[in-house]
Design an enzyme around this catalytic site. Sequence first.
Site, PDB file in Angstrom:
ATOM      1  N   LYS A 282      23.366 -17.589 -71.409  1.00 33.35           N
ATOM      2  CA  LYS A 282      23.344 -16.908 -72.896  1.00 33.35           C
ATOM      3  C   LYS A 282      24.858 -16.551 -73.007  1.00 33.35           C
ATOM      4  O   LYS A 282      25.469 -16.279 -72.024  1.00 33.35           O
ATOM      5  CB  LYS A 282      22.756 -15.654 -72.508  1.00 33.35           C
ATOM      6  CG  LYS A 282      21.043 -15.643 -72.583  1.00 33.35           C
ATOM      7  CD  LYS A 282      20.511 -15.658 -74.058  1.00 33.35           C
ATOM      8  CE  LYS A 282      19.005 -15.779 -74.307  1.00 33.35           C
ATOM      9  NZ  LYS A 282      18.568 -16.923 -74.450  1.00 33.35           N
ATOM     10  N   ASN A 334      32.598 -22.341 -68.777  1.00 33.98           N
ATOM     11  CA  ASN A 334      31.661 -23.269 -69.847  1.00 33.98           C
ATOM     12  C   ASN A 334      30.834 -21.869 -70.635  1.00 33.98           C
ATOM     13  O   ASN A 334      30.557 -21.005 -70.459  1.00 33.98           O
ATOM     14  CB  ASN A 334      30.589 -23.528 -68.896  1.00 33.98           C
ATOM     15  CG  ASN A 334      30.143 -24.856 -69.471  1.00 33.98           C
ATOM     16  OD1 ASN A 334      30.503 -25.294 -70.491  1.00 33.98           O
ATOM     17  ND2 ASN A 334      28.935 -25.257 -69.037  1.00 33.98           N
ATOM     18  N   TYR A 340      27.363 -17.419 -64.507  1.00 37.59           N
ATOM     19  CA  TYR A 340      27.078 -18.732 -63.617  1.00 37.59           C
ATOM     20  C   TYR A 340      28.575 -19.180 -63.425  1.00 37.59           C
ATOM     21  O   TYR A 340      28.877 -19.207 -61.992  1.00 37.59           O
ATOM     22  CB  TYR A 340      26.439 -19.759 -64.305  1.00 37.59           C
ATOM     23  CG  TYR A 340      26.222 -21.063 -63.570  1.00 37.59           C
ATOM     24  CD1 TYR A 340      25.171 -21.070 -62.392  1.00 37.59           C
ATOM     25  CD2 TYR A 340      27.126 -22.130 -63.641  1.00 37.59           C
ATOM     26  CE1 TYR A 340      25.133 -22.257 -61.545  1.00 37.59           C
ATOM     27  CE2 TYR A 340      27.107 -23.111 -62.968  1.00 37.59           C
ATOM     28  CZ  TYR A 340      25.808 -23.309 -62.114  1.00 37.59           C
ATOM     29  OH  TYR A 340      25.661 -24.688 -61.262  1.00 37.59           O
TER      30      TYR A 340
HETATM   31  P1  NAD Z   1      17.527 -26.754 -58.816  1.00 40.61           P
HETATM   32  O1  NAD Z   1      17.170 -25.506 -59.851  1.00 40.61           O
HETATM   33  O2  NAD Z   1      16.861 -28.057 -58.926  1.00 40.61           O
HETATM   34  O3  NAD Z   1      17.125 -26.259 -57.332  1.00 40.61           O
HETATM   35  C1  NAD Z   1      17.653 -25.111 -56.717  1.00 40.61           C
HETATM   36  C2  NAD Z   1      16.845 -24.544 -55.808  1.00 40.61           C
HETATM   37  O4  NAD Z   1      17.214 -23.310 -55.266  1.00 40.61           O
HETATM   38  C3  NAD Z   1      15.147 -24.437 -56.140  1.00 40.61           C
HETATM   39  O5  NAD Z   1      14.534 -25.093 -55.440  1.00 40.61           O
HETATM   40  C4  NAD Z   1      15.098 -22.895 -56.034  1.00 40.61           C
HETATM   41  O6  NAD Z   1      13.802 -22.580 -55.677  1.00 40.61           O
HETATM   42  C5  NAD Z   1      16.115 -22.555 -55.115  1.00 40.61           C
HETATM   43  N1  NAD Z   1      16.335 -21.189 -55.247  1.00 40.61           N
HETATM   44  C6  NAD Z   1      16.666 -20.371 -56.150  1.00 40.61           C
HETATM   45  N2  NAD Z   1      16.736 -19.178 -55.943  1.00 40.61           N
HETATM   46  C7  NAD Z   1      16.533 -19.026 -54.717  1.00 40.61           C
HETATM   47  C8  NAD Z   1      16.478 -17.804 -53.796  1.00 40.61           C
HETATM   48  N3  NAD Z   1      16.681 -16.730 -54.231  1.00 40.61           N
HETATM   49  N4  NAD Z   1      16.321 -18.301 -52.355  1.00 40.61           N
HETATM   50  C9  NAD Z   1      15.874 -19.500 -52.035  1.00 40.61           C
HETATM   51  N5  NAD Z   1      15.829 -20.252 -52.729  1.00 40.61           N
HETATM   52  C10 NAD Z   1      16.064 -20.409 -54.097  1.00 40.61           C
HETATM   53  O7  NAD Z   1      19.082 -27.011 -58.974  1.00 40.61           O
HETATM   54  P2  NAD Z   1      20.146 -28.141 -58.591  1.00 40.61           P
HETATM   55  O8  NAD Z   1      20.101 -28.855 -59.927  1.00 40.61           O
HETATM   56  O9  NAD Z   1      19.448 -28.905 -57.518  1.00 40.61           O
HETATM   57  O10 NAD Z   1      21.327 -27.477 -58.223  1.00 40.61           O
HETATM   58  C11 NAD Z   1      21.511 -27.066 -56.920  1.00 40.61           C
HETATM   59  C12 NAD Z   1      23.082 -26.338 -56.787  1.00 40.61           C
HETATM   60  O11 NAD Z   1      24.059 -27.301 -57.454  1.00 40.61           O
HETATM   61  C13 NAD Z   1      23.108 -25.220 -57.507  1.00 40.61           C
HETATM   62  O12 NAD Z   1      23.664 -24.242 -56.724  1.00 40.61           O
HETATM   63  C14 NAD Z   1      23.674 -25.565 -58.787  1.00 40.61           C
HETATM   64  O13 NAD Z   1      24.263 -24.301 -59.324  1.00 40.61           O
HETATM   65  C15 NAD Z   1      24.742 -26.473 -58.310  1.00 40.61           C
HETATM   66  N6  NAD Z   1      24.989 -27.295 -59.578  1.00 40.61           N
HETATM   67  C16 NAD Z   1      24.302 -28.329 -60.035  1.00 40.61           C
HETATM   68  C17 NAD Z   1      24.646 -29.051 -61.024  1.00 40.61           C
HETATM   69  C18 NAD Z   1      23.935 -29.992 -61.647  1.00 40.61           C
HETATM   70  O14 NAD Z   1      24.333 -30.805 -62.508  1.00 40.61           O
HETATM   71  N7  NAD Z   1      22.621 -30.170 -61.459  1.00 40.61           N
HETATM   72  C19 NAD Z   1      26.170 -29.049 -61.281  1.00 40.61           C
HETATM   73  C20 NAD Z   1      26.853 -28.098 -60.684  1.00 40.61           C
HETATM   74  C21 NAD Z   1      26.378 -27.321 -59.534  1.00 40.61           C
END
Ligand code: NAD
Length: 434
Positions: A282, A334, A340
Amino acid sequence: MTDRYATFAHSGAGRFLVKRLGLPDPPKLRRYGLGNEFGPVTLGGSGRLAEPTRHILDKLPTAGEGTSAVVFDASGIADSTGLGALYDFFHPVIRSVRPSGRVIVLGAPPELCTSAREATAQRALEGFVRSLGKEIGRGSTAQLVYVAPGAEEATESTLRFLLSGRSAYVSGQVIRIGPAAVDVPDDWDRPLVGKTAIVTGAARGIGAAIAGVLTREGAHVVCLDVPAAGEDLSRVANENKGTALQLDLTAEDAPRRLADFIATRHVHADVFVHNAGITRDKTLGKMSAEQWASVIDVNLASQERINDVLLAERLLGDNGRIVAVSSVSGIAGNRGQTNYATSKAGVIGLVQATAGAVAEHGLTINAVAPGFIETKMTAAMPMFLRESGRRLNSLAQGGLPVDVAETIAWLASPASGGVNGNVVRVCGQSLLGA
Ligand code: NAD
């Protein structure tokens, strides 16, 4: 999640139109696969790194013909007049690098140079490599590796990673290697045999891919996620013959429960991957206090609390590894992500601020910063934003979860002891914050 544009661009009609209209042309990237070795490497330069590098390159399996990688030792360049050596070496060979090829420049860390002139010339290498990454095309990448004096023998795991398909979506990066005792694995394809790795947020997305790659590399993987993700978590753990651990990382007793789990089940862990993360996007004026606080707590504060207990109770084995997942948003910022980006920049701060103390325990801590990765998170983005994220990088496509996982596996390797306090982007050299 499929990249429909890339599928179209690779089709017969698509190839024709892409060429005629000058549209982005996402190359097919060569990723990891056994038997998918790189071809001959051309080595140049004459600093203190050329000889040790030649020994390493002689050990690498090569296949095929043509130049698939060019490695240049620039560590001997002592002032700006010496930078012409870059032109002299690369100009004749650069156009013969095969698709999905590799360029690696080796240098001396400017902060450790003994004169201002030498530090200036070594710092200049960054501009060269980052520009080459942007122009080389055809799925090829370029990196700069600064090797500290005394770390000449500690480069092998990094060179192997950068020269292989495992680094397919890593480009334009500057990596620093310091002196460290290197634990050479018996099998470079399975350096984690006998090790236990804990991966948070492993029920899906990038975390599930990390669990898969660390298992492939030989580790026993403990897959951790919230109880609500229990079903997916069990599936991922079973697929990897690992262990599922249901735990909400933000619970007050989470560090204690985690410490007890490690101490009773595994004695110690060797690798801890902080991957769990959430977004609550947001613009700041519209963001609730809860949206702000939950993102900081999951993405950053929980990592701090867990690292504290890992170090205080010596829960990581000798030569242990901590790898944290940050984000390019934490580097570039961003719109709609003040919470974030704060948390992810904080992760970078945490890695940089604790690398020294962690090294005193014989461990390393590093971060990866993914850019646009094809996951459920990015599939949910508005179309225009999604398409710009995908295309606005040197490889003109999104990365895959496995690309982040491969980078983490390199940092987690027992042979990567010289890599500490680094932040490596897995973003195809995204133009965001470049
Ligand atoms: P996702 O939402 O698919 O998976 C995240 C996982 O973390 C989920 O399974 C969720 O249940 C778990 N999680 C969340 N809160 C939690 C908690 N309190 N305790 C335990 N587990 C918890 O996200 P993703 O896209 O696979 O991203 C993984 C990581 O990569 C994250 O840190 C995200 O910020 C980072 N990231 C992702 C991208 C992208 O393009 N997808 C880009 C940059 C960074």
